[in-house]
Motif scaffolding. Structure first.
Motif, PDB file in Angstrom:
ATOM      1  N   LYS A  10       0.834  -1.205   0.000  1.00  0.00           N
ATOM      2  CA  LYS A  10       0.000   0.000   0.000  1.00  0.00           C
ATOM      3  C   LYS A  10       0.867   1.253   0.000  1.00  0.00           C
ATOM      4  O   LYS A  10       0.587   2.210  -0.707  1.00  0.00           O
ATOM      5  CB  LYS A  10      -0.932  -0.003   1.210  1.00  0.00           C
ATOM      6  CG  LYS A  10      -2.070  -0.986   1.107  1.00  0.00           C
ATOM      7  CD  LYS A  10      -2.949  -0.916   2.336  1.00  0.00           C
ATOM      8  CE  LYS A  10      -4.077  -1.911   2.240  1.00  0.00           C
ATOM      9  NZ  LYS A  10      -4.923  -1.882   3.441  1.00  0.00           N
ATOM     10  N   HIS A  13       2.424   1.585  -3.341  1.00  0.00           N
ATOM     11  CA  HIS A  13       1.400   1.985  -4.318  1.00  0.00           C
ATOM     12  C   HIS A  13       1.181   3.495  -4.315  1.00  0.00           C
ATOM     13  O   HIS A  13       1.118   4.117  -5.378  1.00  0.00           O
ATOM     14  CB  HIS A  13       0.082   1.253  -4.024  1.00  0.00           C
ATOM     15  CG  HIS A  13      -1.023   1.639  -4.937  1.00  0.00           C
ATOM     16  ND1 HIS A  13      -1.953   2.592  -4.597  1.00  0.00           N
ATOM     17  CD2 HIS A  13      -1.328   1.227  -6.189  1.00  0.00           C
ATOM     18  CE1 HIS A  13      -2.804   2.743  -5.610  1.00  0.00           C
ATOM     19  NE2 HIS A  13      -2.448   1.929  -6.576  1.00  0.00           N
ATOM     20  N   GLU A 132      -1.239   6.747   3.617  1.00  0.00           N
ATOM     21  CA  GLU A 132      -0.426   5.604   4.067  1.00  0.00           C
ATOM     22  C   GLU A 132       0.769   5.973   4.941  1.00  0.00           C
ATOM     23  O   GLU A 132       1.380   5.096   5.527  1.00  0.00           O
ATOM     24  CB  GLU A 132       0.081   4.811   2.853  1.00  0.00           C
ATOM     25  CG  GLU A 132      -1.010   4.149   2.049  1.00  0.00           C
ATOM     26  CD  GLU A 132      -1.785   3.099   2.828  1.00  0.00           C
ATOM     27  OE1 GLU A 132      -1.198   2.446   3.725  1.00  0.00           O
ATOM     28  OE2 GLU A 132      -2.977   2.936   2.550  1.00  0.00           O
TER      29      GLU A 132
END
Length: 197
Positions: A10, A13, A132
């Motif tokens: 994540k 990403h 994140e």
């Protein structure tokens, strides 16, 4: 182990998405610059309008649409008050450029650049990374992208000692105040650099 890998993926990403949006923005801007050269626009007002549209499309509209599409919900909303402030300032400056045809075209150009870069970095990329990462990492990653990816053609030392700390400061302003503060600070900084350096 699976949870750690998923968490790492994540994070990777959102960094990858930020880099892709930045590459898309600069590529689209470059296409617009080539088109501008081919059109050979001589009228300063049309030139400034073309540049404004090119920056808006490259650094605001395309990244905004892609980020919203990828997240399937509206994380990023255009603040109406900010939009009206910016639109008013741009309109007044464009009218003054038309009437006075002085140094204001440089002032206008740097306003457009500041709006575009700040919206991409301190609104879209900032919020993507914030999903994140803790805020300190958002500052650092966003500043690295600003100083070393966006300004890749500039000398490394200048990026390291000027653009990177400036981007850290603008990220701080974004988290403590708002996007309009970042735009104004970036704009004034660019004008001072052009005038005195």
């Amino acid at each position: 182990m699976v949870k750690l890998t998923s968490h790492f993926n994540k994070k990777l990403h959102v960094v990858f998405l930020s880099i892709c949006l930045l590459i898309l923005a600069t590529f689209t801007l470059s296409i617009g610059i080539v088109l501008l050269a081919l059109l050979n626009i001589q009228n300063p007002i049309y030139l400034l309008l073309f540049i404004s549209i090119n920056f808006a499309l490259s650094f605001i509209i395309l990244p905004y649409v892609i980020a919203n599409h990828l997240y399937k919900f509206r994380v990023f909303k255009l603040e109406k008050v900010l939009f009206y402030k910016i639109f008013s300032i741009i309109s007044i400056l464009l009218i003054l450029v038309l009437i006075l045809d002085l140094y204001l075209n440089v002032v206008y150009y740097f306003l457009v650049v500041s709006i575009a870069e700040e919206y991409l970095f301190r609104e879209i990329i900032f919020k993507i990374l914030q999903k994140e990462f803790p805020i300190l990492y958002v500052y650092i990653i966003g500043s690295i992208l600003f100083a070393f990816v966006l300004h890749i053609n500039e000398p490394l030392l200048i990026n390291l000692i000027i653009r990177f700390p400036s981007a850290l400061f603008l990220n701080f302003l974004r988290s403590k105040f708002n996007l309009f503060t970042c735009i104004t600070t970036h704009w004034i900084y660019n004008l001072i650099v052009v005038e005195f350096i």
